[in-house]
Enzyme design. Structure first.
Site, PDB file in Angstrom:
ATOM      1  CB  CYS A  61      46.371 -51.065 -57.385  1.00  0.00           C
ATOM      2  SG  CYS A  61      47.416 -50.956 -55.670  1.00  0.00           S
ATOM      3  CD1 TRP A 120      44.561 -47.396 -50.213  1.00  0.00           C
ATOM      4  CD2 TRP A 120      44.348 -49.699 -49.603  1.00  0.00           C
ATOM      5  NE1 TRP A 120      43.741 -47.553 -49.513  1.00  0.00           N
ATOM      6  CE2 TRP A 120      44.308 -49.525 -48.711  1.00  0.00           C
ATOM      7  CE3 TRP A 120      44.937 -50.730 -49.868  1.00  0.00           C
ATOM      8  CZ2 TRP A 120      43.583 -50.322 -47.717  1.00  0.00           C
ATOM      9  CZ3 TRP A 120      43.932 -52.642 -48.951  1.00  0.00           C
ATOM     10  CH2 TRP A 120      43.641 -51.313 -48.041  1.00  0.00           C
ATOM     11  N   GLY A 151      45.494 -56.890 -56.977  1.00  0.00           N
ATOM     12  CA  GLY A 151      45.023 -58.083 -56.755  1.00  0.00           C
ATOM     13  C   GLY A 151      45.852 -58.117 -55.391  1.00  0.00           C
ATOM     14  CD  GLU A 158      26.639 -44.067 -44.239  1.00  0.00           C
ATOM     15  OE1 GLU A 158      27.283 -45.470 -44.271  1.00  0.00           O
ATOM     16  OE2 GLU A 158      26.786 -44.080 -45.814  1.00  0.00           O
ATOM     17  CE  LYS A 175      29.885 -41.464 -45.657  1.00  0.00           C
ATOM     18  NZ  LYS A 175      29.219 -42.651 -46.665  1.00  0.00           N
ATOM     19  CG  HIS A 178      20.996 -51.202 -21.590  1.00  0.00           C
ATOM     20  ND1 HIS A 178      20.804 -51.522 -20.391  1.00  0.00           N
ATOM     21  CD2 HIS A 178      20.160 -50.735 -22.943  1.00  0.00           C
ATOM     22  CE1 HIS A 178      19.777 -50.896 -20.813  1.00  0.00           C
ATOM     23  NE2 HIS A 178      19.565 -50.806 -21.546  1.00  0.00           N
TER      24      HIS A 178
END
Ligand code: G6P
Length: 608
Positions: free
Chosen positions: A2, A74, A100, A482, A486, A505
């Site tokens: 946060c 958050w 935290g 990556e 994204k 596979h």
């Protein structure tokens, strides 16, 4: 993860706190709140949603105070809601904001409930307010009450607290969560990130674990883990105002994509000479240490780990060193192989990612040769706690999806590769070739950015799909990973990456007209094999989008081909990241998602 901001000033503090929260929304944005001393009361406002809604409430209610704390959240414990938003309070007397995780929160909650404290939220943070309220019945001041918290709380925390009965100051405590103090004239501040205070001051004190600070408009007193008054070193950090603004771009992510030529130039600046990398660029004595390295252990999360995966190829091919790669969240729990010849390399944009930091701290107690961090934030815990450091110098990255941090990490990791090779005299000619190519890299990145019009043509075709597959071989597999990351982060399209040879596979079963397949296909020894893999896709009706530099030689007969600039093969992973970033951005734009602040994500994950 946060964002906390606090201020003790002799002017109205509301707007200042809101501005700071805006700059930290990248850390979390599901709810926000503020508490400030107003006359002999504490005004307390919380809203579900982004900081903008809190700002609107502030405009309606107009609380005027000079000392206050604020928070953007958050959610970890308890869903996003007004009741779970910070600041939390106890008995209308104590107000706290917390970043935290309190690991022993269940037992503390039980203890406080038995004593009659009622909980209105589902967070692990509210109990901090109650603990302080209880402490204030026996201790003489908020400072002592906060110092008394440290023995009771297990976990990571950065906390700012107000006591209604102490209208002239606020108190901070830090343990394993970032918190800096900003020093002004007749006003002092604190925040999770210096960026939030950039317009207010360039003078900072970095709090250390266990520090408690009493902050008033005209004084800051810091007490260490043993409650002794200490002088923490004062740092000057200049953050240019434009670095933290969007300028003419629609989103931070777009701005950061287009900043990459300059960002990569900044990573290289002062680190390469005529034909080789310079000595000791990771700190005094680093060249001597690198000569002793026999193995490398890389630990990182998310995009940073993808950079590490590319580097593992370079370490082996250029410096002749084997590499073990681990997700930071897994590393400590797998009984990692550790020896005195292994260099621990951590990679992190923020330098505050809890898992990466925990891995470093675990490793620091073991018999590694040493620890080296590739990091973008000089004041971060990772930067300060590692034996050696190379700053990526990308400037603040605010968009949650990492772009310039990634390409500068790759650039820094190439400098590490060259340094490792140089330390043992390996591949001098190849090193010279790469140094030369690195000098042209910013220019090549600009050329790749100029491909935007071609990417705009394919973006609508991908934007109306629900899935996508990214393929690459060898050193391009991490770039495919990556690219997929994204796309899913910001457009919410499900995307996966495979080394192209693995297609048959399993994933080949997914191929049909609804499955776009994006291939990274620069000319290299595996290019022909890749073409065979792409033919397999084509034969099943999959829509192919190929990024390469040898269309004719590849001989693809269908699909869309985007011709990339040529560049030294070993640097192509950096170059090929660029169109994939633009593609994700443009697809997300078409889908109308919240690009800089995608749902459920946060940029700096300071919880394990
Ligand atoms: C979060 C971010 C990612 C980032 C990862 C690691 O998940 O959303 O963009 O790659 O954390 O962050 P770090 O700061 O350690 O590079």
């Amino acid at each position: 993860m946060c964002g906390i901001i606090a201020a003790a000033t002799d002017r109205s503090v509301g707007k200042l706190l809101i501005k700071g929260l805006y700059k930290m929304e990248y850390r979390g944005y599901d709810s926000a709140g503020i508490a400030m001393h107003v006359d002999d009361q504490v005004a307390h406002l919380r809203t579900l949603g982004k900081v903008k809604l809190l700002e609107e409430r502030m405009k309606l209610e107009k609380p005027k105070g000079k000392i206050g704390i604020a928070h953007t959240r958050w959610a970890t414990h308890g869903e996003p809601s007004e009741l779970n938003a910070h600041p939390h309070q106890s008995n209308d007397r104590v107000f706290i904001v917390h970043n935290g995780i309190i690991e022993n929160y269940l037992s503390l909650k039980e203890e406080l409930t038995k004593e009659g404290y009622a909980f209105s939220s589902k967070t692990d943070s509210e109990l901090i307010a109650h603990l302080l309220d209880r402490n204030l019945k026996t201790y003489n001041s908020l400072l002592e009450a906060v110092q008394g918290l440290k023995d009771r709380l297990d976990g990571a925390y950065a906390i700012a607290a107000l006591d209604q009965n102490e209208p002239d100051n606020l108190v901070l405590v830090r343990n394993r969560s970032p918190l800096v103090i900003g020093l002004g004239k007749n006003e002092n501040f604190a925040a999770s990130d210096p960026l939030a205070l950039a317009e207010l001051t360039n003078k900072f004190l970095i709090m250390e674990d266990g520090d408690v600070a009493k902050v008033a408009p005209d004084s800051v007193e810091v007490f260490d883990a043993k409650n002794q008054l200490v002088n923490r070193e004062q740092l000057t950090i200049d953050i240019k105002a434009e670095a933290a603004s969007k300028g003419d771009f629609k989103h931070y992510m777009e701005k950061e994509i287009f900043e990459q030529p300059q960002a990569v130039l900044n990573t290289l600046d002062g680190r390469i000479g005529g034909e080789d990398v310079l000595e000791n660029i990771f700190g005094e004595g680093s060249s001597e240490l690198l000569a002793k390295v026999k193995r490398v252990q890389v630990v990182a999360c998310g995009t940073s780990l993808h950079a590490g995966r590319v580097a593992a190829n370079w370490f082996s091919a250029i410096a002749g060193l084997p590499t073990q790669m681990d997700y930071a969240s897994e590393y400590r729990y797998k009984n990692p192989y550790i020896d005195e010849d292994t260099l621990l390399v951590t990679i992190s944009q923020s330098g505050e990612t809890a898992d990466t930091l925990a891995a470093l701290r675990y490793a620091n107690d073991k018999d590694y040769l040493g620890s080296l961090a590739i990091c973008n934030v000089p004041t971060s815990s990772l930067a300060r706690e590692s034996d050696f450091l190379l700053l990526t110098n990308a400037g603040p990255e605010i968009g949650v999806a990492s772009t310039k941090a990634f390409t500068t990490q790759l650039t820094a990791l190439m400098l590490l590769t060259l340094s490792l090779a140089k330390a043992t005299g390996k591949n001098p000619r190849l090193r010279g070739r790469i140094i030369k190519a690195l000098r042209f890299l910013p220019e090549k990145i600009s050329e790749a950015l100029a491909l935007k019009p071609e990417i705009l043509e394919i973006a609508p075709e991908i934007a109306n799909k629900n899935n996508a597959l990214f393929l690459g071989r060898g050193i391009f597999y991490p770039i495919a990973k990556e690219g997929a990351l994204k796309l899913k982060e910001i457009s919410y399209i499900h995307a996966e990456a495979y080394p192209a040879g693995e297609l048959k596979h399993g994933p080949l079963a997914l191929i049909d007209g609804e499955m776009p397949v994006i291939a990274i296909a620069p000319e290299h020894e595996l290019a022909e094999k890749l073409v065979s893999n792409l033919e397999e896709v084509k034969a099943r009706g999959g829509a192919l989008y190929v990024f390469g530099n040898a269309e004719e030689r590849l001989g693809l007969t269908s699909g869309k081909y985007i011709n990339m600039p040529d560049c030294d093969f070993l640097l192509t992973p950096i170059l090929y990241s660029i169109p994939l970033q633009i593609l994700s951005y443009e697809v997300a734009l078409l889908r109308g998602t919240d690009i800089d602040q995608p749902r459920n994500l946060a940029k700096s994950v300071t919880v394990e």
